[in-house]
Design an enzyme around this catalytic site. Sequence first.
Site, PDB file in Angstrom:
ATOM      1  N   THR A   1     -39.590 -23.762 -64.357  1.00 53.08           N
ATOM      2  CA  THR A   1     -39.627 -22.575 -63.498  1.00 53.08           C
ATOM      3  C   THR A   1     -40.874 -22.580 -62.627  1.00 53.08           C
ATOM      4  O   THR A   1     -41.942 -23.059 -63.033  1.00 53.08           O
ATOM      5  CB  THR A   1     -39.576 -21.279 -64.321  1.00 53.08           C
ATOM      6  OG1 THR A   1     -40.725 -21.253 -65.173  1.00 53.08           O
ATOM      7  CG2 THR A   1     -38.318 -21.208 -65.165  1.00 53.08           C
TER       8      THR A   1
ATOM      9  N   ARG B   1     -53.784 -12.605 -68.892  1.00 49.38           N
ATOM     10  CA  ARG B   1     -52.959 -13.778 -69.200  1.00 49.38           C
ATOM     11  C   ARG B   1     -53.793 -15.049 -69.352  1.00 49.38           C
ATOM     12  O   ARG B   1     -53.454 -15.927 -70.137  1.00 49.38           O
ATOM     13  CB  ARG B   1     -51.915 -14.000 -68.107  1.00 49.38           C
ATOM     14  CG  ARG B   1     -50.728 -13.125 -68.257  1.00 49.38           C
ATOM     15  CD  ARG B   1     -49.449 -13.821 -67.814  1.00 49.38           C
ATOM     16  NE  ARG B   1     -48.326 -13.223 -68.510  1.00 49.38           N
ATOM     17  CZ  ARG B   1     -47.772 -13.729 -69.602  1.00 49.38           C
ATOM     18  NH1 ARG B   1     -48.194 -14.865 -70.082  1.00 49.38           N
ATOM     19  NH2 ARG B   1     -46.786 -13.120 -70.196  1.00 49.38           N
TER      20      ARG B   1
ATOM     21  N   ASP C   1     -41.205 -14.850 -75.989  1.00 51.93           N
ATOM     22  CA  ASP C   1     -40.202 -13.782 -76.006  1.00 51.93           C
ATOM     23  C   ASP C   1     -39.867 -13.320 -74.588  1.00 51.93           C
ATOM     24  O   ASP C   1     -38.713 -12.989 -74.297  1.00 51.93           O
ATOM     25  CB  ASP C   1     -40.730 -12.589 -76.817  1.00 51.93           C
ATOM     26  CG  ASP C   1     -40.859 -12.939 -78.295  1.00 51.93           C
ATOM     27  OD1 ASP C   1     -40.136 -13.837 -78.764  1.00 51.93           O
ATOM     28  OD2 ASP C   1     -41.697 -12.322 -78.974  1.00 51.93           O
TER      29      ASP C   1
ATOM     30  N   GLY D   1     -44.474 -19.881 -76.596  1.00 53.37           N
ATOM     31  CA  GLY D   1     -45.020 -18.657 -76.017  1.00 53.37           C
ATOM     32  C   GLY D   1     -46.213 -18.164 -76.812  1.00 53.37           C
ATOM     33  O   GLY D   1     -46.860 -18.942 -77.522  1.00 53.37           O
TER      34      GLY D   1
ATOM     35  N   ASN E   1     -38.781 -14.805 -63.039  1.00 54.96           N
ATOM     36  CA  ASN E   1     -37.395 -14.531 -62.606  1.00 54.96           C
ATOM     37  C   ASN E   1     -36.663 -15.715 -61.982  1.00 54.96           C
ATOM     38  O   ASN E   1     -35.537 -15.581 -61.532  1.00 54.96           O
ATOM     39  CB  ASN E   1     -37.309 -13.330 -61.642  1.00 54.96           C
ATOM     40  CG  ASN E   1     -37.551 -12.045 -62.396  1.00 54.96           C
ATOM     41  OD1 ASN E   1     -37.173 -11.929 -63.563  1.00 54.96           O
ATOM     42  ND2 ASN E   1     -38.218 -11.116 -61.756  1.00 54.96           N
TER      43      ASN E   1
HETATM   44  C1  1PW Z   1     -55.613  -5.227 -88.835  1.00 49.19           C
HETATM   45  C2  1PW Z   1     -54.612  -5.119 -87.772  1.00 49.19           C
HETATM   46  C3  1PW Z   1     -53.339  -5.767 -88.164  1.00 49.19           C
HETATM   47  C4  1PW Z   1     -52.390  -5.786 -87.011  1.00 49.19           C
HETATM   48  C5  1PW Z   1     -51.024  -6.134 -87.423  1.00 49.19           C
HETATM   49  C6  1PW Z   1     -50.099  -5.797 -86.309  1.00 49.19           C
HETATM   50  C7  1PW Z   1     -48.719  -6.274 -86.533  1.00 49.19           C
HETATM   51  C8  1PW Z   1     -48.272  -7.115 -85.389  1.00 49.19           C
HETATM   52  C9  1PW Z   1     -46.844  -6.961 -85.137  1.00 49.19           C
HETATM   53  C10 1PW Z   1     -46.454  -7.697 -83.934  1.00 49.19           C
HETATM   54  C11 1PW Z   1     -45.167  -7.197 -83.389  1.00 49.19           C
HETATM   55  C12 1PW Z   1     -44.418  -8.257 -82.747  1.00 49.19           C
HETATM   56  C13 1PW Z   1     -43.384  -7.754 -81.837  1.00 49.19           C
HETATM   57  C14 1PW Z   1     -43.159  -8.773 -80.790  1.00 49.19           C
HETATM   58  C15 1PW Z   1     -43.526  -8.572 -79.535  1.00 49.19           C
HETATM   59  C16 1PW Z   1     -43.345  -9.623 -78.478  1.00 49.19           C
HETATM   60  O1  1PW Z   1     -42.124  -9.439 -77.848  1.00 49.19           O
HETATM   61  C17 1PW Z   1     -44.440  -9.502 -77.461  1.00 49.19           C
HETATM   62  C18 1PW Z   1     -44.361 -10.586 -76.403  1.00 49.19           C
HETATM   63  O2  1PW Z   1     -44.378 -11.858 -76.951  1.00 49.19           O
HETATM   64  P1  1PW Z   1     -44.579 -13.186 -76.017  1.00 49.19           P
HETATM   65  O3  1PW Z   1     -45.975 -13.139 -75.497  1.00 49.19           O
HETATM   66  O4  1PW Z   1     -43.599 -13.115 -74.874  1.00 49.19           O
HETATM   67  O5  1PW Z   1     -44.321 -14.367 -76.905  1.00 49.19           O
HETATM   68  N1  1PW Z   1     -45.706  -9.568 -78.139  1.00 49.19           N
HETATM   69  C19 1PW Z   1     -46.504  -8.515 -78.257  1.00 49.19           C
HETATM   70  C20 1PW Z   1     -47.730  -8.687 -79.088  1.00 49.19           C
HETATM   71  O6  1PW Z   1     -46.293  -7.464 -77.727  1.00 49.19           O
HETATM   72  N1  ADP Z   2     -43.267 -20.480 -63.503  1.00 50.15           N
HETATM   73  C1  ADP Z   2     -43.628 -19.255 -63.866  1.00 50.15           C
HETATM   74  N2  ADP Z   2     -44.720 -18.663 -63.343  1.00 50.15           N
HETATM   75  C2  ADP Z   2     -45.089 -17.428 -63.720  1.00 50.15           C
HETATM   76  N3  ADP Z   2     -44.412 -16.676 -64.616  1.00 50.15           N
HETATM   77  C3  ADP Z   2     -43.311 -17.207 -65.168  1.00 50.15           C
HETATM   78  C4  ADP Z   2     -42.865 -18.520 -64.826  1.00 50.15           C
HETATM   79  N4  ADP Z   2     -41.742 -18.784 -65.549  1.00 50.15           N
HETATM   80  C5  ADP Z   2     -41.503 -17.682 -66.305  1.00 50.15           C
HETATM   81  N5  ADP Z   2     -42.424 -16.735 -66.080  1.00 50.15           N
HETATM   82  C6  ADP Z   2     -42.555 -15.404 -66.709  1.00 50.15           C
HETATM   83  O1  ADP Z   2     -43.610 -15.447 -67.653  1.00 50.15           O
HETATM   84  C7  ADP Z   2     -43.443 -14.376 -68.570  1.00 50.15           C
HETATM   85  C8  ADP Z   2     -44.018 -14.703 -69.947  1.00 50.15           C
HETATM   86  O2  ADP Z   2     -43.470 -15.860 -70.422  1.00 50.15           O
HETATM   87  P1  ADP Z   2     -43.418 -16.291 -71.938  1.00 50.15           P
HETATM   88  O3  ADP Z   2     -42.803 -17.632 -71.943  1.00 50.15           O
HETATM   89  O4  ADP Z   2     -42.800 -15.247 -72.737  1.00 50.15           O
HETATM   90  O5  ADP Z   2     -44.947 -16.487 -72.328  1.00 50.15           O
HETATM   91  P2  ADP Z   2     -45.926 -15.607 -73.239  1.00 50.15           P
HETATM   92  O6  ADP Z   2     -45.370 -15.670 -74.614  1.00 50.15           O
HETATM   93  O7  ADP Z   2     -47.239 -16.289 -73.147  1.00 50.15           O
HETATM   94  O8  ADP Z   2     -45.921 -14.237 -72.698  1.00 50.15           O
HETATM   95  C9  ADP Z   2     -41.969 -14.114 -68.610  1.00 50.15           C
HETATM   96  O9  ADP Z   2     -41.790 -12.769 -68.313  1.00 50.15           O
HETATM   97  C10 ADP Z   2     -41.368 -14.976 -67.528  1.00 50.15           C
HETATM   98  O10 ADP Z   2     -40.486 -14.214 -66.721  1.00 50.15           O
END
Ligand code: 1PW
Ligand code: ADP
Length: 553
Positions: A181, A315, A208, A250, A185
């Site tokens: 990508t 980020r 995610d 991720g 999007n």
């Molecule tokens: C002493 C403090 C202890 C803290 C424990 C907190 C529990 C953590 C629970 C995490 C919940 C995970 C839900 C998942 C969310 C993901 O979709 C989102 C995005 O994940 P990505 O960055 O796209 O892989 N990550 C966050 C942290 O919001």
């Molecule tokens: N080439 C790209 N440049 C910038 N953002 C992107 C690219 N490809 C995907 N994304 C966006 O990056 C965001 C975060 O991606 P993700 O793979 O979940 O990483 P992270 O777990 O670090 O958040 C997604 O919302 C996605 O839409």
Amino acid sequence: MFEVLFYILNKGMKFIESALNRDGEAVFTRAARGLMSLIPTPLVFQVSGLWKPNHVLCRENVVPASEIVAVEETEIDKKQCDSGKWQKMSKLHAFTVHYIKRARNHRWRCSEITFWCIDEQLCNQWIQALKELLDSQKSRPKQLLVYINPYGGKRQGKRIYEQKVAPLFNLASISADVVITEHANHAKDNLFEVNIYKYDGIVCVGGDGMFSEVMHGLIGRIQKDSGIDQNNPKTPLAQCSIRIGIIPAGSTDCICYATVGIIDPETSALHIIVGDCQPLDVSSIHHNNTFLKYSVSLLGYGFYGDILKDSEKKRWMGPMRYDFSGFKTFLSHQYYEGTVSFQPAKGTVGSPRDKESCRTGCHICRQTKQLEEQQKNYGFEHKEVEDEWKVIKGKFLAINAVNMSCACPRSPKGLSPAAHLADGSADLILVRKCSRFNFLRYLVRHTNQDDQFDFPFVDVYRVKRFQFTSKHLEDNESDIKDVGKKRFGQFCSDHPACCCNLANSTWNCDGETLDSSAVEVRVRCQLVKLFARGIEIYKDEAAYNSSSNELLS
Ligand SMILES: CCCCCCCCCCCCC/C=C/[C@@H](O)[C@H](COP(=O)(O)O)NC(C)=O
Ligand SMILES: Nc1ncnc2c1ncn2[C@@H]1O[C@H](COP(=O)(O)OP(=O)(O)O)[C@@H](O)[C@H]1O
Ligand SMILES: [Ca+2]
């Protein structure tokens, strides 16, 4: 079907017998260790006693045909041939079976074993029979469309795919069209343009957020092709038969962790290769008859929304940004006022306080599906039952709706340990205003064995539908009716720093931000399918430290 299986089984016996007859010893060795380890005759028979239909014998255990990755003809190393035992033989023929071996913590590895034989025809027959067996496994994908987010997590997506995943796909003769990508999007938009129907699955390499993007593209495309308007919250949606695979690369990777049990690209690639299928509930989010987003893991307002919003600016820090923003958001201790109303889930057997969690072949998810099918037969499925609504007004630190446990390495049991992947319901967790100290106690319980729902300020409900409206919006709406009040409402929204706490939070929707001060959420039972099988239950966890890989069936 069984004839084929027994044919293979008989052939298997023949192979070993024939090998035994010609040389007096089993020609059965383990190439992985580079050893010419000859197995004495009695052991072969002992092991062969374990054979089951549809299983191929390997040295330490029985490998189900469904867990064979590939079968290849093997060139015999000249040096091996020249040494010791084999010298007296004119020519050896061999084939290698690549198969799945289970390791600790739900990790899968691709292992291999080589079978030797002096009879060329027999060896070829074996290769042929095994290849036919693999071809007969119709759930395996042959052609995949892969999207790689090169900027997800630690920015290793491309390397992870090339080094750990592509070689396995090649081995399993899976062809993949790869798109790296170039912007957010990109994958989603692309899914509306390409001929998705020629693929057996769509794979996303990322976190995610990247999964969410691909899922939106796929669900959106299927609805478009089926003439379904996503903006109408009442419309039943068309299910997606094309499966989605996640190669974790991720920051949190909670969807991968909660559906496979480990964040490991090789394990996930193997689940794709064997053609696993795990249906998943999806929540649709609407506001005023406008479609906003879908969610499969966490839909969170307040604490998790604020963490995400703050972390998006950071980020560059990589996955560490969540710790930083988490700490900052915890200190800010912001609460939000509003009204939550929900319809409790009926017809599902489980409860969010259950001790048992969702695992491979989960009976609670299966019962839900059966119930749905029964309702379909009676023609009930399109009827919205106007069941009782429960209404809760209050001040909340967090409102979390989770369609699955949301287990991840930060919290191995997740936000709702007993939530199910495919039971058509979500767990709605309401954390009401409390002291910083109590909120910390609540958070810490996500990381240990204590029950995080056992607090007077935390409520959890299993729901099929819910709505949330922030007080800010409620006041504005009532102001429209009451002109006198309107000015004051305007004043407050223009000056959020005034004494009333009218600030809005944002939603964290599977790792993507969503701004809406009111939402209407419906769980769509098993709308999408993943290349996964849920978290497997091991019969004997300790056995994994040795060699056994028996599963509890
Ligand atoms: C002493 C403090 C202890 C803290 C424990 C907190 C529990 C953590 C629970 C995490 C919940 C995970 C839900 C998942 C969310 C993901 O979709 C989102 C995005 O994940 P990505 O960055 O796209 O892989 N990550 C966050 C942290 O919001
Ligand atoms: N080439 C790209 N440049 C910038 N953002 C992107 C690219 N490809 C995907 N994304 C966006 O990056 C965001 C975060 O991606 P993700 O793979 O979940 O990483 P992270 O777990 O670090 O958040 C997604 O919302 C996605 O839409
Ligand atoms: Ca669910």
